[in-house]
Design a protein around this motif. Structure first.
Motif, PDB file in Angstrom:
ATOM      1  N   LYS A  16      37.341  30.590 113.383  1.00  0.00           N
ATOM      2  CA  LYS A  16      35.969  30.954 112.998  1.00  0.00           C
ATOM      3  C   LYS A  16      35.400  31.978 113.972  1.00  0.00           C
ATOM      4  O   LYS A  16      35.649  31.910 115.181  1.00  0.00           O
ATOM      5  N   LYS A  17      34.647  32.910 113.438  1.00  0.00           N
ATOM      6  CA  LYS A  17      33.963  33.880 114.295  1.00  0.00           C
ATOM      7  C   LYS A  17      32.754  33.218 114.951  1.00  0.00           C
ATOM      8  O   LYS A  17      32.187  32.274 114.420  1.00  0.00           O
ATOM      9  N   GLY A  18      32.413  33.725 116.128  1.00  0.00           N
ATOM     10  CA  GLY A  18      31.197  33.267 116.790  1.00  0.00           C
ATOM     11  C   GLY A  18      31.329  32.000 117.605  1.00  0.00           C
ATOM     12  O   GLY A  18      30.319  31.418 118.003  1.00  0.00           O
ATOM     13  N   LYS A  64      22.516  37.657 123.491  1.00  0.00           N
ATOM     14  CA  LYS A  64      21.612  36.521 123.231  1.00  0.00           C
ATOM     15  C   LYS A  64      21.776  36.013 121.814  1.00  0.00           C
ATOM     16  O   LYS A  64      21.688  34.814 121.548  1.00  0.00           O
ATOM     17  N   SER A  65      22.029  36.942 120.890  1.00  0.00           N
ATOM     18  CA  SER A  65      22.152  36.567 119.472  1.00  0.00           C
ATOM     19  C   SER A  65      23.401  35.722 119.209  1.00  0.00           C
ATOM     20  O   SER A  65      23.533  35.123 118.141  1.00  0.00           O
ATOM     21  N   LEU A  66      24.328  35.668 120.171  1.00  0.00           N
ATOM     22  CA  LEU A  66      25.536  34.856 119.999  1.00  0.00           C
ATOM     23  C   LEU A  66      25.255  33.374 120.248  1.00  0.00           C
ATOM     24  O   LEU A  66      26.092  32.525 119.925  1.00  0.00           O
ATOM     25  N   ASN A  67      24.113  33.084 120.857  1.00  0.00           N
ATOM     26  CA  ASN A  67      23.731  31.689 121.147  1.00  0.00           C
ATOM     27  C   ASN A  67      24.805  30.929 121.917  1.00  0.00           C
ATOM     28  O   ASN A  67      25.166  29.796 121.573  1.00  0.00           O
ATOM     29  N   LEU A  68      25.313  31.559 122.972  1.00  0.00           N
ATOM     30  CA  LEU A  68      26.334  30.913 123.802  1.00  0.00           C
ATOM     31  C   LEU A  68      25.786  29.631 124.420  1.00  0.00           C
ATOM     32  O   LEU A  68      24.633  29.582 124.856  1.00  0.00           O
ATOM     33  N   LYS A  69      26.639  28.613 124.461  1.00  0.00           N
ATOM     34  CA  LYS A  69      26.267  27.387 125.164  1.00  0.00           C
ATOM     35  C   LYS A  69      26.827  27.389 126.588  1.00  0.00           C
ATOM     36  O   LYS A  69      26.313  26.676 127.449  1.00  0.00           O
ATOM     37  N   ILE A 122      22.266  35.152 130.468  1.00  0.00           N
ATOM     38  CA  ILE A 122      22.050  35.860 129.199  1.00  0.00           C
ATOM     39  C   ILE A 122      20.862  35.251 128.462  1.00  0.00           C
ATOM     40  O   ILE A 122      19.934  35.936 128.058  1.00  0.00           O
ATOM     41  N   GLY A 123      20.952  33.938 128.266  1.00  0.00           N
ATOM     42  CA  GLY A 123      19.899  33.211 127.555  1.00  0.00           C
ATOM     43  C   GLY A 123      19.730  31.850 128.197  1.00  0.00           C
ATOM     44  O   GLY A 123      19.389  31.747 129.370  1.00  0.00           O
ATOM     45  N   THR A 124      20.012  30.804 127.434  1.00  0.00           N
ATOM     46  CA  THR A 124      19.851  29.436 127.953  1.00  0.00           C
ATOM     47  C   THR A 124      21.189  28.771 128.253  1.00  0.00           C
ATOM     48  O   THR A 124      21.247  27.574 128.505  1.00  0.00           O
ATOM     49  N   GLU A 125      22.271  29.546 128.234  1.00  0.00           N
ATOM     50  CA  GLU A 125      23.616  28.972 128.402  1.00  0.00           C
ATOM     51  C   GLU A 125      23.847  28.407 129.804  1.00  0.00           C
ATOM     52  O   GLU A 125      23.223  28.827 130.776  1.00  0.00           O
TER      53      GLU A 125
END
Length: 259
Positions: free
Chosen positions: A34-36, A56-61, A80-83
């Protein structure tokens, strides 16, 4: 065989080399990753504002870093974000194998394909960094999407990618195609490195380094060979090295594959 698919998954970022989605790759049973969910790259230090917006749009954990403390301190990964960020050195913290841990002059003058092959041979066996990576994979709901990376996203990340993709049932032929793709995606990175090498070595010695440092099938083959030499089957390796049972593997596949 899968080169076109692999090239399509390269994200053209401004300040980060070799960033790609491992999704879209076909498995031996006809499904696709799966992608993403699984990403690989070089270090993130050069991330631009535009890069950050895109990532950020990748929503990495999770960002999982294979480098040692010295490398990470010199070129830190920005948030990057909240990862979450985790780092466990593939080559240990004892300054034994990674390029940055050697004096550059010594590294370029003493580099040999035999020595590099030996580094690859040791990487996948009893390695705390890959043990943690695979432990994280066992809980995909909590830990994916993940970005795993080292300095250039080619050697330590290449072995990590091989472990992830083989666990998902991708053929070694396709895994090798994905591994060698870094020779294309890192052309600028390699030229910068070769320019640095030219300060210390020249002539035949420089040519030998340039040819030997590019990724070769024999390097990743050394890692794969070490696994089969020690365990006979990849499934045995997964179970004994990482505690991933056949049932765990099926559950991971069902989460990460489609089609």
């Amino acid at each position: 065989m899968e080169t076109n698919v692999l090239m399509k998954r390269v994200l053209p970022l401004e300040g980060i080399y070799n960033f790609r989605d491992m999704g879209g790759i076909k498995t031996r049973d006809g499904r696709r990753v799966k992608k993403g969910l699984l990403f690989r790259s070089a270090d993130l230090t050069g991330m631009t504002v535009n890069d950050q917006s895109r990532l950020k749009s990748l929503n990495l954990k999770l960002v999982y870093d294979y480098r040692d403390k010295t490398e990470a301190d010199q070129r830190p990964d920005p948030q990057i974000g909240t990862e979450r960020h985790e780092r466990i050195a593939v080559n240990g913290e004892d300054k034994t194998t990674a390029k940055s841990e050697w004096d550059p002059e010594t590294f370029y003058k003493t580099f040999s394909t035999e020595q590099f092959t030996q580094v690859y041979r040791k990487m996948p066996i009893q390695n705390a960094s890959y043990q943690r990576l695979m432990d994280l994979l066992k809980n995909p709901e909590r830990n994916l999407p993940v970005l795993h990376h080292c300095a250039g996203g080619r050697d330590r990340t290449g072995v990590g990618a091989m472990l992830l993709l083989r666990t998902l049932g991708v053929s070694f032929e396709t895994i090798m195609d994905d591994y060698l793709l870094s020779n294309k995606t890192l052309q600028v990175y390699h030229q910068e490195l070769f320019a640095e090498a030219a300060q210390f070595v020249s002539g035949l010695q420089l040519k030998r380094f340039e040819e030997g440092f590019l990724l070769r099938e024999e390097y990743l083959d050394a890692s794969i060979g070490a696994i089969f030499g020690a365990y006979g089957k990849f499934g045995h390796y997964l179970e004994r090295e990482f505690g991933i049972t056949p049932a765990d593997r099926e559950r991971i596949k069902n989460y990460c594959l489609e089609g």
